[in-house]
Design an enzyme around this catalytic site. Structure first.
Site, mmCIF file in Angstrom:
data_model
loop_
_atom_site.group_PDB
_atom_site.id
_atom_site.type_symbol
_atom_site.label_atom_id
_atom_site.label_comp_id
_atom_site.label_asym_id
_atom_site.label_seq_id
_atom_site.Cartn_x
_atom_site.Cartn_y
_atom_site.Cartn_z
ATOM 1 N N ASP A 316 0.824 -1.208 0.000
ATOM 2 C CA ASP A 316 0.000 0.000 0.000
ATOM 3 C C ASP A 316 0.861 1.262 0.000
ATOM 4 O O ASP A 316 1.925 1.304 0.610
ATOM 5 C CB ASP A 316 -0.884 -0.021 1.257
ATOM 6 C CG ASP A 316 -1.828 1.162 1.323
ATOM 7 O OD1 ASP A 316 -2.627 1.309 0.388
ATOM 8 O OD2 ASP A 316 -1.746 1.941 2.287
ATOM 9 N N GLU A 369 1.066 -0.465 -5.107
ATOM 10 C CA GLU A 369 0.085 0.593 -5.340
ATOM 11 C C GLU A 369 0.891 1.882 -5.409
ATOM 12 O O GLU A 369 1.282 2.443 -4.393
ATOM 13 C CB GLU A 369 -0.944 0.667 -4.210
ATOM 14 C CG GLU A 369 -2.067 1.642 -4.534
ATOM 15 C CD GLU A 369 -2.451 2.568 -3.396
ATOM 16 O OE1 GLU A 369 -3.310 3.422 -3.603
ATOM 17 O OE2 GLU A 369 -1.874 2.465 -2.306
#
Length: 636
Positions: A316, A369
């Site tokens: 993330d 990401e």
């Protein structure tokens, strides 16, 4: 009463030297609470890193939370590790570390390496184990066949607490085991190849969706013990479904029992707030330049892959790690040693992370990401890349959604928005996401981003999915998108499963199932997913009609597919399409079929004519369905 803690250590001198060098990637085997036998006595060994502490003691329900009775011993080797063995302390006991700081504060901290925590809002760690008898050996031996970059990867992203709840008790979360019984047959039926769980590590604040982690080594107790999560993963594996886990090495919350100011000093986080405080999330940023912190994080990645048999990690907020000026104004950040804005310590950490993951587990994937144009995110470290297996294609997602939001009347003026992605599609190994981020914070559910009446909205969404699944790259769809969830995602309630009783929603779900089937069965859609050789534009200039035509190619010519999209609600009769070879072409998938709630504009198999068109030697006329797409293939 110091004597109630016995001198004992799991650390060798080699462990210590690796830890100090930031090269020990299995720290969970040494740190934390380990229930074991010493000199014929059962008990628990504790070890914790707190180099700036004056004193560390174990407090818990076993000693009435008494800070004076069970002091740990500090090691003599300047490693900053405190340790000791407490006899008769058994599995299930609640504990914390009481850390006396150099300034005289008393901090009560959970164990950074705890395998289980109390169910929030309680904050103690528990003595536990990740022992489990796995039955997924056959998957583990052959999973390279499912996780490869030339394999179909269609990911179903979900949040465990809001995918489904008990209708009789909608406030109660289902357990990992209960979720397994419902989720596994559902994902298998829907045809996704992998699931991706939003963070399941222990987190104190439920509305953070799991992205503010305190218990990095613990599966959230909200859904049951770690062995139940292992059962869920095992059941997915037994049904040939891979499991990706969301992982958050970018920041952590400032909760008093967590990592922040762990021993009274900035131990895990950067001391300078310009580097150590995250303005977007009011959280704290790991100090990637500190060896012990790097070892903590890389050990954590390895832990989930080893102990929980995860098939990959979706990392993330990588962009927030890479840039020193991320979300900061001038004067709020410090340039690197060369005067640039790149966080060189984070770059080096990410490279080491990927090298460690892939050298230990060559058959998994790491997925970044990362929302900027940072070069080489999914390129190997030996060629200067960050070493990830794949990267989310955020630009494709934003452009595509913006295009589809337009009334079809105006799409011809935004035609380049839908074709632009192929300009940079092969710079990285891209995964195409329609993720949870697109259906929260006032952005609406996917179905309500689509223009028009009910019929048109569903036709638009089916056309978008057809475009997504036939575009180069792997796929990710957030839960609810597969049947047209009508409200924004709410982490506190179940998806609206009753919608499947309505023809439009049932039709969309059937279409997604058939799309997944097509994607898995047609090598042209995945074998050259990350190579320009796998994609060819045939017609990208017909903005007047908002029609797109492109080929997808596999290793073998016989597998080639032709994709035609008509992104206006007008039926296009006798639309001529260039074809590569003579022969008969059949429709493998038509998003406008009645079974999908479409209008049923159909084509029988069509024979190619030797008529030069769109730079191809052959061509044929087709009827293009409204707001629809066709996938064609030459019959054998």
């Amino acid at each position: 009463m110091h004597s109630t803690v016995e001198v004992f250590s799991l650390f060798t001198d080699f462990d210590i030297s690796l830890f100090k060098a930031g090269k020990h990637f299995k720290l969970y085997e040494k740190f934390g609470a380990h229930y074991l036998e010493k000199d014929g006595k059962r008990g628990t060994y504790f070890s914790v890193w707190a180099p700036n502490a004056r004193l560390v003691s174990v407090i818990g329900d076993f000693n009435g939370w008494n800070p004076h009775s069970h002091h740990l011993y500090v090691r003599w080797d300047a490693s900053g590790i405190w340790e000791g063995f407490i006899p008769d302390m058994s599995l299930g006991a609640n504990y914390k570390y009481l850390i006396k700081t150099t300034t005289g504060e008393n901090l009560e901290k959970g164990d950074p390496f705890a395998l289980v925590w109390e169910t929030p809002p309680k904050t103690a760690s528990k003595v536990s184990t990740t022992w489990y008898e796995w039955k997924d050996q056959s998957w583990m031996q052959k999973r390279h066949q499912y996780n490869g970059l030339d394999k179909p990867i269609s990911v179903y992203e979900l949040h465990l607490g809001s995918w489904m709840r008990d209708p009789a008790h909608p406030n109660r979360l289902l357990s990992y085991g209960q979720i397994a019984d419902k989720l596994v047959p559902y994902v298998k039926d829907a045809g996704f190849t992998h699931v991706e769980f939003m963070p399941i590590m222990e987190h104190p604040y439920y509305p953070s969706w799991g992205y503010q982690v305190t218990g990095y080594f613990a599966a959230s107790a909200r859904y049951g013990p770690p062995q139940e999560l292992m059962y869920l993963i095992e059941q997915l594996h037994l049904n040939e479904i891979g499991v990706f886990l969301d992982w958050v090495p970018s920041h952590f919350p400032g909760d008093a029992h967590g990592l922040y100011r762990f021993d009274g000093s900035h131990l895990y986080e950067h001391a300078d707030p310009r580097k150590g405080y995250h303005p977007d999330w009011s959280s704290y940023i790991f100090n990637y330049g500190r060896n012990e912190v790097k070892a903590f994080l890389i050990s954590n990645a390895i832990f989930w892959l080893e102990r929980f048999h995860a098939d990959g990690l979706r990392v993330d907020a990588v962009a927030s790690m890479l840039y020193l000026d991320y979300s900061r104004k001038a004067g709020e950040w410090i340039p690197n040693e060369y005067g640039g804005r790149e966080n060189l310590e984070a770059v080096s950490f990410l490279k080491e992370l990927n090298e460690a993951v892939y050298s230990n587990f060559p058959d998994v994937q790491t997925i970044a990401e990362e929302s900027t144009a940072w070069p080489g995110v999914s390129r190997p470290t030996f060629s200067g890349g960050l070493g990830f297996g794949m990267k989310w294609m955020m630009g494709w997602m934003h452009d595509t959604l913006n295009y589809f939001k337009e009334d079809p009347v105006y799409r011809k003026y935004n035609h380049q928005q839908i074709t632009f992605s192929t300009v940079y599609a092969f710079h990285e190994n891209f995964m195409l996401p329609l993720s949870h981020d697109e259906v929260v914070h006032g952005k609406q559910a996917l179905i309500y981003k689509m223009p028009g009446d009910e019929w048109q909205r569903f036709a638009n969404l089916r056309a978008l999915y057809l475009y997504m699944f036939t575009h180069s790259g792997t796929k990710l769809l957030f839960m609810g998108g597969e049947f047209g969830q009508t409200v924004e995602w709410d982490y506190n309630q179940s998806l609206d499963w009753h919608l499947l009783n309505y023809p439009a929603h049932a039709g969309l779900f059937r279409f997604v199932k058939d799309l997944n089937k097509l994607y898995r069965n047609e090598p042209a859609l995945y074998e050259k997913s990350f190579s320009p050789e796998g994609f060819e534009w045939v017609e990208l200039g017909d903005h007047e009609n908002s029609v797109l035509v492109y080929y997808r190619k596999g290793y073998q010519q016989k597998d080639d597919l032709i994709v035609v999209l008509n992104l206006t609600p007008v039926v296009r009769y006798y639309y001529r399409i260039g074809l590569p070879y003579k022969g008969t072409y059949e429709i493998l998938l038509n998003s406008d079929h009645e079974i999908y709630f479409g209008s049923g504009v159909n084509n029988d198999p069509v024979k190619a004519e030797p008529y030069h068109w769109m730079n191809k030697a052959y061509s044929a006329k087709f009827t293009l369905p409204p707001l629809g797409g066709l996938v064609l293939k030459k019959t054998k």
